[in-house]
Design an enzyme around this catalytic site. Structure first.
Site, short mmCIF file in Angstrom:
data_model
loop_
_atom_site.label_atom_id
_atom_site.label_comp_id
_atom_site.label_asym_id
_atom_site.label_seq_id
_atom_site.Cartn_x
_atom_site.Cartn_y
_atom_site.Cartn_z
N MET A 183 0.60 -1.30 0.00
CA MET A 183 0.04 -0.07 -0.10
C MET A 183 0.81 1.43 -0.17
O MET A 183 0.54 2.29 -0.85
CB MET A 183 -0.94 -0.06 1.21
CG MET A 183 -1.78 -1.11 1.24
SD MET A 183 -2.79 -1.24 -0.31
CE MET A 183 -3.86 0.01 -0.15
N ASP A 240 10.59 2.95 5.97
CA ASP A 240 10.32 1.66 6.38
C ASP A 240 11.35 1.34 7.28
O ASP A 240 12.25 2.12 7.78
CB ASP A 240 10.35 0.72 5.22
CG ASP A 240 9.37 -0.56 5.46
OD1 ASP A 240 9.60 -1.11 6.50
OD2 ASP A 240 8.31 -0.81 4.83
N VAL A 284 1.62 0.74 7.90
CA VAL A 284 2.66 -0.38 8.32
C VAL A 284 1.77 -1.29 8.49
O VAL A 284 0.60 -1.45 8.22
CB VAL A 284 3.16 0.04 9.64
CG1 VAL A 284 4.15 1.24 9.47
CG2 VAL A 284 2.43 0.52 10.75
N LYS A 296 1.38 0.44 14.94
CA LYS A 296 0.78 1.75 14.53
C LYS A 296 1.20 2.76 15.65
O LYS A 296 1.36 3.93 15.14
CB LYS A 296 -0.59 1.72 14.08
CG LYS A 296 -0.98 0.80 12.53
CD LYS A 296 -1.99 0.76 12.34
CE LYS A 296 -2.48 -0.13 11.17
NZ LYS A 296 -2.04 -0.07 10.04
N SER A 300 -7.32 -0.97 7.32
CA SER A 300 -8.26 -1.54 6.69
C SER A 300 -9.57 -1.55 7.53
O SER A 300 -10.63 -1.48 7.28
CB SER A 300 -8.03 -2.92 6.29
OG SER A 300 -6.87 -3.28 5.74
N HIS A 318 -8.28 5.36 3.66
CA HIS A 318 -8.24 4.16 3.41
C HIS A 318 -8.17 3.83 1.95
O HIS A 318 -9.32 4.16 1.09
CB HIS A 318 -9.55 3.39 4.03
CG HIS A 318 -9.69 1.94 3.72
ND1 HIS A 318 -10.65 1.27 3.63
CD2 HIS A 318 -8.64 0.96 3.32
CE1 HIS A 318 -10.71 0.14 3.23
NE2 HIS A 318 -9.40 -0.20 3.17
P1 NAD Z 1 2.81 -5.07 3.67
O1 NAD Z 1 2.96 -5.94 4.63
O2 NAD Z 1 2.83 -4.81 2.27
O3 NAD Z 1 3.50 -3.61 4.02
C1 NAD Z 1 3.77 -3.09 5.27
C2 NAD Z 1 5.14 -2.43 5.41
O4 NAD Z 1 5.16 -1.80 6.61
C3 NAD Z 1 6.16 -3.49 5.28
O5 NAD Z 1 6.95 -2.94 4.28
C4 NAD Z 1 6.76 -3.36 6.55
O6 NAD Z 1 8.35 -3.65 6.65
C5 NAD Z 1 6.66 -2.01 7.06
N1 NAD Z 1 6.64 -1.65 8.53
C6 NAD Z 1 6.32 -2.61 9.46
N2 NAD Z 1 6.48 -2.18 10.63
C7 NAD Z 1 7.14 -0.94 10.54
C8 NAD Z 1 7.57 0.11 11.21
N3 NAD Z 1 7.58 -0.22 12.66
N4 NAD Z 1 8.03 1.11 10.62
C9 NAD Z 1 8.04 1.45 9.50
N5 NAD Z 1 7.49 0.51 8.69
C10 NAD Z 1 7.02 -0.77 8.95
O7 NAD Z 1 1.10 -4.51 4.08
P2 NAD Z 1 0.17 -3.66 3.28
O8 NAD Z 1 -0.69 -4.77 2.46
O9 NAD Z 1 0.95 -2.53 2.50
O10 NAD Z 1 -0.65 -2.91 4.29
C11 NAD Z 1 -0.45 -1.93 4.96
C12 NAD Z 1 -1.62 -1.23 5.84
O11 NAD Z 1 -2.62 -0.91 4.89
C13 NAD Z 1 -2.17 -2.24 6.58
O12 NAD Z 1 -2.79 -1.74 7.76
C14 NAD Z 1 -3.30 -2.66 6.08
O13 NAD Z 1 -4.61 -3.16 6.69
C15 NAD Z 1 -3.67 -1.61 5.12
N6 NAD Z 1 -4.65 -1.67 3.81
C16 NAD Z 1 -4.00 -2.99 2.97
C17 NAD Z 1 -4.81 -3.02 1.97
C18 NAD Z 1 -4.53 -4.38 0.99
O14 NAD Z 1 -5.25 -4.87 -0.10
N7 NAD Z 1 -3.38 -4.96 1.17
C19 NAD Z 1 -5.89 -2.13 1.58
C20 NAD Z 1 -6.21 -1.30 2.32
C21 NAD Z 1 -5.47 -1.00 3.41
#
Ligand code: NAD
Length: 715
Positions: free
Chosen positions: A328, A347, A404, A411, A433, A454
């Site tokens: 995302m 990150d 994240v 978070k 989400s 979102h």
């Molecule tokens: P992802 O696992 O692909 O990416 C998360 C990233 O956050 C990773 O690169 C990780 O290294 C990084 N991270 C973790 N802890 C961290 C920290 N302390 N500091 C900095 N970076 C950190 O996940 P995603 O699918 O991109 O989802 C991220 C957020 O978006 C979540 O809250 C998820 O619920 C939300 N979301 C996801 C979707 C989807 O379809 N995947 C859609 C809408 C919202």
């Protein structure tokens, strides 16, 4: 006296008609303009001193189409098929008079001409188009449930042949100046400042004011009807494809191809009449109302930030921080840099941040290969993205978006670290989400500046952003969040806080219903196909594989942990648990889920499903499956409305269509209830609650609304 057209005659006897609607940024074919045009055409026809006329516009674009505020409310105002037919006839007749009045009409198309605007051009004897890339021509009516109703389905095929005209009419394919000239849709393409003179040069030659189809012995390019082998194939294959693609949920494309087929084997004026009859049927129908209202009017209003709190100065983001460079975060970085915003992509390790930036590079390389971008433009965009692990780099950000892992603890940590560096005036947004925003804001020292933004995956393709208002979110934060969404050219909806907000919560009911049916022994192929028949782009099991089963599982487990003994697992959760915990089939990203993804082959449903969930002897009708999926989501949306998660039906409708592909013919989740009728809706839910369980139970609030016959949109 014409209010919408400036009419002048020069010393050569050429009348210039400049279409310029007062107080509007765009010209649209409203009733006043049509009346004025009719008057001007009469003047040209009857004034002996006038040798011909040139039409142009006083705005940047030529004419954007019909006035949809008139057409879009036709159904609600009780306009019937005959009145709809008369509307089309009236405009068609003005254009036809222009075409046959005995004086030549040229048009200097100085910008975009769509729908009725393009049809007006087609009715002129000579067309000169600006060479500006934005000067596109097109007939997008089918995309809003209508067909061209002012001669478009008759003139275009007669001009360029059926085969070339159909993609423009059926798919709304836009023609840029180069393509328009190549197809012979316009006679000339010229720089904007030469258009008028070119049109006048043609008029000065005193050309014969007769359209090709009015000349004796006219033959359609490529032949009319199905009389030539090529046309026969076009019509047969075209009709079959339309039926397959629309599943008969959309009457407009079939009406359009019928108007072309029937109209082109009859004399021209009969063809115009046939077109008007189809137009009348469509404009008085509910599907066109639904599509015009949700896809055009309500979406247009959302894009113009109709929900923006008043009295707050407009803002722009120049520097954006993104926490988490995963799927995302990387997508949000791309769409923001594309809008010219400087992005700090943070990150936990630099490789992860750089991978996030590389995602943009990948997209740009694809765009360059396809000719949509250049190396120079790509470099400018990439220079805007700064990958980092250092929170100090976030200094000066007006907005930070957190993306994240979906964990409250992580978070909270990143929120605190960020707030220590960013200006006190900055807005902090979470892309969670499902985790309620009010809860996440507890980790913030400035909960009034905390909102949810979102996004949907893949971010570069999905047009929607759901803005979530926390308990303490200020109007200032909402307004600035909306300004940013507009800046990156996405469509916003605004919803109030609750677990799953609106989109994730209702989308969850779609996937849950599909898993429940699977567990009941309904054939999975039937579930997937019935969903497509209802108008979903893909089946719910395939969608779950796309978004990963893991995500839904984790969200449920978190909610169960939060709510403890009060938590009730959804009816289909056992299936999800089995796939994630026991089978390790977590979705497409992991190579297996409800489907198998063999390399180099098409995906197919996992054969193991048959063993796990033996098919019940009696399979339901496809209609019953379609209804379960549609009614379940609509009912959950009504609950969101009842609970105040949603304030406006338009947010529900736009969110469902653009967020997760709820079928556009319905107009969206709440329009669906209005379309079937609220009493009927409640009746079906009652039956389903008896058959399938309390998730279909109707609240007293909804039942009372049904008793009163109260629709969600004012009738
Ligand atoms: P992802 O696992 O692909 O990416 C998360 C990233 O956050 C990773 O690169 C990780 O290294 C990084 N991270 C973790 N802890 C961290 C920290 N302390 N500091 C900095 N970076 C950190 O996940 P995603 O699918 O991109 O989802 C991220 C957020 O978006 C979540 O809250 C998820 O619920 C939300 N979301 C996801 C979707 C989807 O379809 N995947 C859609 C809408 C919202």
């Amino acid at each position: 006296m014409s209010n919408t057209i400036q009419y002048t005659v020069d010393t050569d006897g050429i009348a210039t008609l400049i279409i310029d609607l007062p107080g509007k940024s765009m010209n649209v074919l409203c009733a006043e303009l049509i009346a004025d045009l009719s008057e001007c055409v009469d003047k040209v026809a009857t004034d002996k001193n006038v040798i011909g006329a040139v039409l142009t516009s006083g705005k940047a674009a030529f004419v954007a189409g019909a006035d949809l505020t008139e057409l879009g409310t036709a159904y609600d105002r009780g306009v019937d098929q005959v009145q709809g037919y008369e509307w089309s006839r009236q405009l068609s007749a003005v254009f036809r008079t222009m075409e046959t009045c005995g004086k030549p009409f040229a048009v200097a198309i100085n910008g975009l001409a769509l729908g009725g605007g393009f049809e007006l051009c087609l009715a002129c004897h000579y067309r000169v188009l600006s060479d500006h890339p934005r000067a596109v021509l097109g007939l997008p009516e089918v995309s809003i449930g209508l067909i061209p109703g002012a001669g478009g389905t008759q003139r275009l095929p007669r001009l360029i042949g059926v085969e070339k005209a159909l993609p423009v009419i059926l798919q709304g394919k836009k023609l840029n100046p180069e393509k328009a000239l190549e197809l012979g849709v316009v006679h000339e393409v010229a720089p904007a400042d030469e258009l008028l003179q070119r049109a006048k040069d043609w008029l000065i030659k005193k050309p014969e004011p007769v359209a090709p189809w009015d000349t004796k012995g006219f033959r359609m390019p490529g032949g009319a009807g199905a009389n030539t082998p090529k046309n026969a194939q076009t019509f047969m294959v075209g009709t079959a494809l339309l039926a397959a693609n629309t599943q008969h949920n959309y009457p407009a494309p079939i009406a359009a191809i019928s108007a072309v087929y029937e109209g082109c084997i009859t004399p021209f004026d009969t063809g115009l009449d046939i077109e008007s009859q189809y137009f009348g049927q469509l404009v008085s129908g509910v599907t066109a109302r639904n599509m015009m209202r949700s896809l055009f009017m309500n979406k247009g209003a959302a894009d113009k930030l109709v929900r923006r709190p008043e009295g707050i100065e407009k803002s722009t983001v120049t520097k954006l921080g993104i926490l988490g460079a995963g799927m995302m975060g990387a997508g949000i970085a791309y769409v923001s840099a594309r809008a010219g915003i400087q992005v700090v992509l943070l990150d936990t390790d630099i490789e992860a941040s750089e991978r996030g930036k590389a995602y943009s590079e990948g997209l740009l390389n694809k765009a360059i290969k396809r000719g949509y971008s250049t190396q120079e433009k790509a470099e400018v965009l990439l220079d805007l993205i700064h990958p980092t692990t250092d929170y100090d780099d976030l200094e000066g950000c007006e907005l930070v978006i957190e993306a994240v892992f979906e964990s409250r603890e992580i978070k909270a940590v990143v929120t605190a670290k960020t707030e220590a560096v960013i200006p006190a005036s900055a807005i902090f947004a979470s892309n969670t989400s499902t985790l309620p925003i009010t809860g996440l804001a507890q980790a913030s020292k400035r909960p009034e500046s905390f909102i949810g933004l979102h996004f949907f995956s893949p971010v570069d393709k999905m047009p929607l952003v759901e803005l979530i208002v926390g308990e303490k979110s200020s109007d200032q934060a909402i307004a600035r969040g909306l300004d940013y969404i507009r800046q990156i050219r996405k469509t916003p909806i605004v919803v109030n806080d609750s677990p799953g907000f609106y989109t994730s919560r209702v989308f969850g009911t779609l996937t849950n219903e599909a898993m429940t049916m699977l567990a009941e022994g309904v054939n999975p192929a039937l579930i997937e196909n019935a969903a497509k028949m209802a108008g979903f782009p893909v089946g719910p099991l395939a969608v779950m594989d796309e978004v990963t089963l893991d995500l839904g599982y984790k969200i449920t487990m978190q909610a169960a942990e939060d709510q403890g003994d009060d938590y009730t697992f959804a009816s289909g959760f056992a299936v999800l648990r089995k796939f994630v915990e026991d089978l390790d089939r977590k979705g497409k990203r992991f190579g297996k889920g409800f489907y198998d993804y063999p390399e180099g082959e098409k995906k197919h449903l996992w054969p193991g499903l048959a063993e796990l969930y033996p098919l019940s002897e009696q399979q339901p009708l496809a209609q019953e499956i379609m209804d379960r999926l549609l009614y379940r989501q609509a009912l959950e949306t009504a609950r969101c409305f009842e609970e105040g998660v949603l304030d406006h039906p338009a947010d529900a409708d736009i969110g469902s269509i653009f967020g997760w592909g709820f079928p556009p013919w319905t107009g969206g989740t709440l329009s669906f209830i209005d379309t079937v009728g609220i009493r009927h809706f409640v009746g079906v839910c009652d039956r389903m609650a008896r058959a399938y369980g309390p998730r279909f139970a109707v609240s007293d609030w909804l039942r009372e609304r049904a008793t009163q016959g109260e629709s969600f949109y004012p009738g």
